[in-house]
Design an enzyme around this catalytic site. Structure first.
Site, PDB file in Angstrom:
ATOM      1  N   GLU A  98       0.818  -1.218   0.000  1.00 56.70           N
ATOM      2  CA  GLU A  98       0.000   0.000   0.000  1.00 56.70           C
ATOM      3  C   GLU A  98       0.852   1.269   0.000  1.00 56.70           C
ATOM      4  O   GLU A  98       0.355   2.350   0.305  1.00 56.70           O
ATOM      5  CB  GLU A  98      -0.947   0.020   1.204  1.00 56.70           C
ATOM      6  CG  GLU A  98      -1.896  -1.157   1.320  1.00 56.70           C
ATOM      7  CD  GLU A  98      -2.945  -1.237   0.206  1.00 56.70           C
ATOM      8  OE1 GLU A  98      -2.851  -0.465  -0.780  1.00 56.70           O
ATOM      9  OE2 GLU A  98      -3.839  -2.091   0.316  1.00 56.70           O
ATOM     10  N   HIS A 134      -2.785   2.230   8.510  1.00 52.96           N
ATOM     11  CA  HIS A 134      -3.842   1.423   7.883  1.00 52.96           C
ATOM     12  C   HIS A 134      -3.954   0.125   8.687  1.00 52.96           C
ATOM     13  O   HIS A 134      -2.946  -0.568   8.868  1.00 52.96           O
ATOM     14  CB  HIS A 134      -3.502   1.137   6.433  1.00 52.96           C
ATOM     15  CG  HIS A 134      -4.276  -0.014   5.860  1.00 52.96           C
ATOM     16  ND1 HIS A 134      -5.652  -0.108   5.973  1.00 52.96           N
ATOM     17  CD2 HIS A 134      -3.884  -1.137   5.215  1.00 52.96           C
ATOM     18  CE1 HIS A 134      -6.055  -1.241   5.407  1.00 52.96           C
ATOM     19  NE2 HIS A 134      -4.998  -1.886   4.949  1.00 52.96           N
ATOM     20  N   HIS A 149      -6.577  -3.432   9.859  1.00 50.66           N
ATOM     21  CA  HIS A 149      -7.744  -4.275   9.575  1.00 50.66           C
ATOM     22  C   HIS A 149      -8.525  -4.438  10.882  1.00 50.66           C
ATOM     23  O   HIS A 149      -9.049  -5.503  11.167  1.00 50.66           O
ATOM     24  CB  HIS A 149      -7.313  -5.627   9.019  1.00 50.66           C
ATOM     25  CG  HIS A 149      -6.567  -5.528   7.720  1.00 50.66           C
ATOM     26  ND1 HIS A 149      -5.811  -6.553   7.199  1.00 50.66           N
ATOM     27  CD2 HIS A 149      -6.463  -4.508   6.823  1.00 50.66           C
ATOM     28  CE1 HIS A 149      -5.267  -6.167   6.044  1.00 50.66           C
ATOM     29  NE2 HIS A 149      -5.642  -4.929   5.799  1.00 50.66           N
ATOM     30  N   HIS A 179     -12.528  -4.060   3.684  1.00 53.24           N
ATOM     31  CA  HIS A 179     -11.076  -4.073   3.851  1.00 53.24           C
ATOM     32  C   HIS A 179     -10.665  -3.640   5.262  1.00 53.24           C
ATOM     33  O   HIS A 179     -10.309  -4.485   6.067  1.00 53.24           O
ATOM     34  CB  HIS A 179     -10.442  -3.188   2.768  1.00 53.24           C
ATOM     35  CG  HIS A 179      -8.958  -3.231   2.738  1.00 53.24           C
ATOM     36  ND1 HIS A 179      -8.216  -2.725   1.700  1.00 53.24           N
ATOM     37  CD2 HIS A 179      -8.056  -3.705   3.621  1.00 53.24           C
ATOM     38  CE1 HIS A 179      -6.932  -2.900   1.938  1.00 53.24           C
ATOM     39  NE2 HIS A 179      -6.811  -3.495   3.099  1.00 53.24           N
TER      40      HIS A 179
END
Ligand SMILES: [Zn+2]
Length: 228
Positions: free
Chosen positions: A77, A96, A98, A160
């Site tokens: 990413e 980022h 999850h 996501h």
């Protein structure tokens, strides 16, 4: 200017703290920090255990994704992180994850309206859902670059996970925690099938104005990026 080593240490410390708190799991997610005064950032490598990570494993990239320092493959990413730093001069750290509750909201495509004062103050007017695009693709990078222009500091990516910003790493970590608290509370409220109340619009706007004021200070170099 800080040596790149200091930024790499900051990324490792943040990634491990987030792993211990349960926001990063296995090798999912990624963490980066902007290198002050350069068109560059330090980011976690792809597919690597956070708890075994050392500063030498972190990659330093320029905004064209050329490797400045590092021996491992950078996060898939990386282009998304680079696009955010280019679109948002006020953002110096990106996380980022999850994380589970925010991820759950992405499955039912439920953006989080302004539910709490603290949320509006630090995350922005709402937590929007960025439409689905496969991980590591230009489609996702472009969708993210478009959405972040609204100056919010937390987003959810459909099916996501979460994407969270801060003017420094400490703030970005706190924002991850605020997002997960809001996500869990909102999910529980949705489960009751009763009407969910929001904070008054005027309060939301006052809180968001404070966030914008902070962001402008960072853009003008009046607020530190932390750890310098
Ligand atoms: Zn991901």
């Amino acid at each position: 200017m800080k040596a790149l080593a200091a930024y790499k240490t900051q990324v490792v410390d943040a990634a491990q703290a987030l792993t211990r708190k349960g926001y990063l799991m296995a090798t999912g997610g990624n963490v980066s920090v902007r290198v002050a005064g350069q068109s560059a950032f330090a980011i976690t490598p792809s597919n690597f255990d956070y708890l075994k990570m050392t500063p030498g494993d972190i990659c330093a990239l320029d905004f064209d994704l050329n490797m400045l320092e590092g021996r491992l493959k950078p996060s898939v990413e990386s282009a998304m992180h680079g696009a955010v730093y280019q679109a948002r001069a006020d953002v110096n750290a990106i996380i980022h994850t999850h994380q589970v509750y925010a991820s759950a909201l992405t499955l039912i495509k439920a953006p989080i309206p302004a539910l709490f004062d603290e949320q509006a103050r630090f995350l922005g007017r709402s937590v929007e859902i960025i439409p689905y695009a496969p991980s590591g693709t230009g489609f996702l990078k472009n969708a993210v670059a478009k959405h972040v222009k609204n100056r919010n500091n937390a987003f959810m990516m459909q099916n996501h996970g979460a994407l969270v910003f801060g003017h420094d790493m400490e703030r970005a970590i706190h924002n991850v925690e605020i997002l997960e608290k809001c996500s869990l509370a909102y999910l529980l409220a949705l489960c009751t099938e009763r009407k969910t109340g929001k904070i008054p619009l005027a309060v939301r706007e006052i809180a968001f104005a404070k966030l914008r004021k902070d962001q402008k200070k960072v853009e003008q170099g009046m607020m530190g990026t932390g750890g310098e």
